[in-house]
Design an enzyme around this catalytic site. Structure first.
Site, PDB file in Angstrom:
ATOM      1  N   HIS A 198       0.856  -1.193   0.000  1.00 18.77           N
ATOM      2  CA  HIS A 198       0.000   0.000   0.000  1.00 18.77           C
ATOM      3  C   HIS A 198       0.889   1.239   0.000  1.00 18.77           C
ATOM      4  O   HIS A 198       0.782   2.102   0.869  1.00 18.77           O
ATOM      5  CB  HIS A 198      -0.972  -0.026   1.191  1.00 18.77           C
ATOM      6  N   ARG A 230      11.379   4.297 -17.448  1.00 19.83           N
ATOM      7  CA  ARG A 230      12.183   5.408 -16.933  1.00 19.83           C
ATOM      8  C   ARG A 230      11.918   5.657 -15.452  1.00 19.83           C
ATOM      9  O   ARG A 230      12.384   6.633 -14.890  1.00 19.83           O
ATOM     10  CB  ARG A 230      11.919   6.688 -17.747  1.00 19.83           C
ATOM     11  N   ASP A 277      -5.732 -13.469  -0.646  1.00 19.20           N
ATOM     12  CA  ASP A 277      -6.359 -12.177  -0.291  1.00 19.20           C
ATOM     13  C   ASP A 277      -7.881 -12.314  -0.361  1.00 19.20           C
ATOM     14  O   ASP A 277      -8.590 -11.390  -0.753  1.00 19.20           O
ATOM     15  CB  ASP A 277      -5.867 -11.040  -1.189  1.00 19.20           C
ATOM     16  N   GLY A 312     -10.370  -7.001  -2.505  1.00 21.91           N
ATOM     17  CA  GLY A 312      -9.932  -8.359  -2.201  1.00 21.91           C
ATOM     18  C   GLY A 312     -10.449  -9.326  -3.242  1.00 21.91           C
ATOM     19  O   GLY A 312     -11.163  -8.939  -4.171  1.00 21.91           O
TER      20      GLY A 312
END
Ligand SMILES: [Zn+2]
Length: 384
Positions: A198, A230, A277, A312
């Site tokens: 996160h 980049r 998850d 989730g």
């Protein structure tokens, strides 16, 4: 505790997969692989022609299933999750909390403590600790987490997260939150698994968190900056830092299949853990569900909250295993990602996570169509 012989199965060992082989189980442990005693000396003999035996899966990131949300559950509800997970091949898991009030954190930690008593001796996925996803996360990368519960770190807030009586403690944190690098050092000092996630930290900040002890990354690619030629981003840093491992949601929705293949090949299967998850609606089909103060819609196996974020997954570790097999990973590589590596991450690899004499008989039997035909937890057959 009975003696069991599994025979005529393909067995996924740490270094190779052996065809038509046997495993002997006694007292909840694997006692031998390959050379086993005569059938008559076992209380139970299971013929597994055409099946493959994997080490039981270890899920380090799971918010619930079968209609039960970990944040909202009591110990009996958590036990129902653990039963459901075992039916999908999971033998160990980390109940995973989204940011919540201090009061509810205290309540749920008490319930996980109670779960650990209830689960003892039962053939259900064994909770081995707790994973706090947040509260030290970046609001801009919150995904489905509720930012009103987020915290900064000035040396004290870690003590506000209640601890289990026993078990592994893990947290997902963003190094760029105030005090984030000091937090990584404190987590490491206190024996927590400090997992980067996160986050949109830059490379220097990520290097600082790594130097402070953070060695793992949460749901790779999701809720972090991606790779650009980049600007390596958080994901590019994770792919190129050889000392860091990551976990990834292998449902094909959070990360598309080709990208799963690309990232896990680049990282190498020795450094990747699969996670589900999963959230409460997993195993309940499509529909609308109340979760984390919002209505979550599940359509065709995808979750979406009112803010348009994925909330989730509704997938299982078994789905992840199938996905990784379908994009070309060998059974040995898949077992490393689904079982061995997450067990190592949690520090329980001396007990589980691979098929070796002396370890717990935590096993999952998969048939030729990729379905679980049985799960064995510490030598006992789980309910189907
Ligand atoms: Zn999560």
């Amino acid at each position: 505790m009975s003696t069991i012989k599994l025979k005529n199965a393909d067995v996924v060992l740490p270094d190779r997969t052996v065809r038509r082989n046997s495993i002997a189980v006694d007292g909840g442990r694997i006692v031998s692989v390959g050379e086993t005693a005569e059938d008559a000396s076992f209380e139970r003999v299971l013929r597994l022609d055409g099946c493959t035996v994997f080490p039981g899966f270890v899920d380090v990131h799971n918010h619930g299933a079968a209609g039960v949300d970990v944040n909202d559950a009591d110990a009996d509800g958590l036990l129902r999750v653990a039963e459901y997970l075992a039916s999908c091949g999971v033998t160990a898991w980390m109940p995973t909390l989204v940011p919540d009030s201090d009061d509810n954190y205290r309540r749920i930690i008490g319930e996980i403590d109670r779960l650990m008593e209830l689960q003892a001796g039962k053939p259900v996925a064994q909770a081995v600790g707790v994973h706090y996803e947040g509260v030290f996360a970046n609001e801009k990368m919150c995904g489905a987490l509720r930012p009103e519960f987020f915290k900064k770190f000035d040396g004290h807030q870690l003590s506000e997260l209640p601890r289990l009586r026993n078990g592994v403690h893990m947290t997902t944190f963003a190094p760029e939150v105030e005090g984030g690098v000091a937090l990584a050092a404190e987590l490491t000092k206190q024996g927590w698994i400090a997992s980067i996630g996160h986050t949109q930290a830059d490379t220097a900040m990520l290097d600082a968190a790594f130097a402070a002890g953070a060695r793992h990354m949460t749901h790779f690619f999701n809720a972090m900056t991606g790779v650009h030629h980049r600007d390596v981003g958080v994901a590019g840093w994770g792919l190129t830092n050889k000392g860091v491992t990551f976990d990834i949601i292998a449902d094909g929705v959070h990360v598309v299949p080709r990208m799963l293949e690309l990232a896990c090949r680049a990282k190498t299967p020795e450094k990747v853990s699969l996670i589900s998850d999963s959230v409460a609606p997993t195993g309940m089909g499509d529909g609308e569900f109340e979760l984390w103060g919002e209505t979550i819609r599940v359509v065709n196996g995808r979750t979406q909250n009112e803010r348009g974020s994925i909330a989730g997954s509704v997938s299982t570790m078994l789905d992840g295993v199938r996905m990784m097999r379908s994009v070309g990973f060998t059974d040995g590589e898949v077992a490393a990602m689904a079982s061995t590596n997450p067990a190592r991450l949690l520090g329980i690899d001396g007990l589980t996570g691979s098929i070796e004499a002396g370890k717990f008989a935590d096993l999952v039997v998969i048939d030729g169509t990729g379905n679980v035909t049985m799960t064995i937890v510490r030598g006992q057959l789980a309910a189907k």
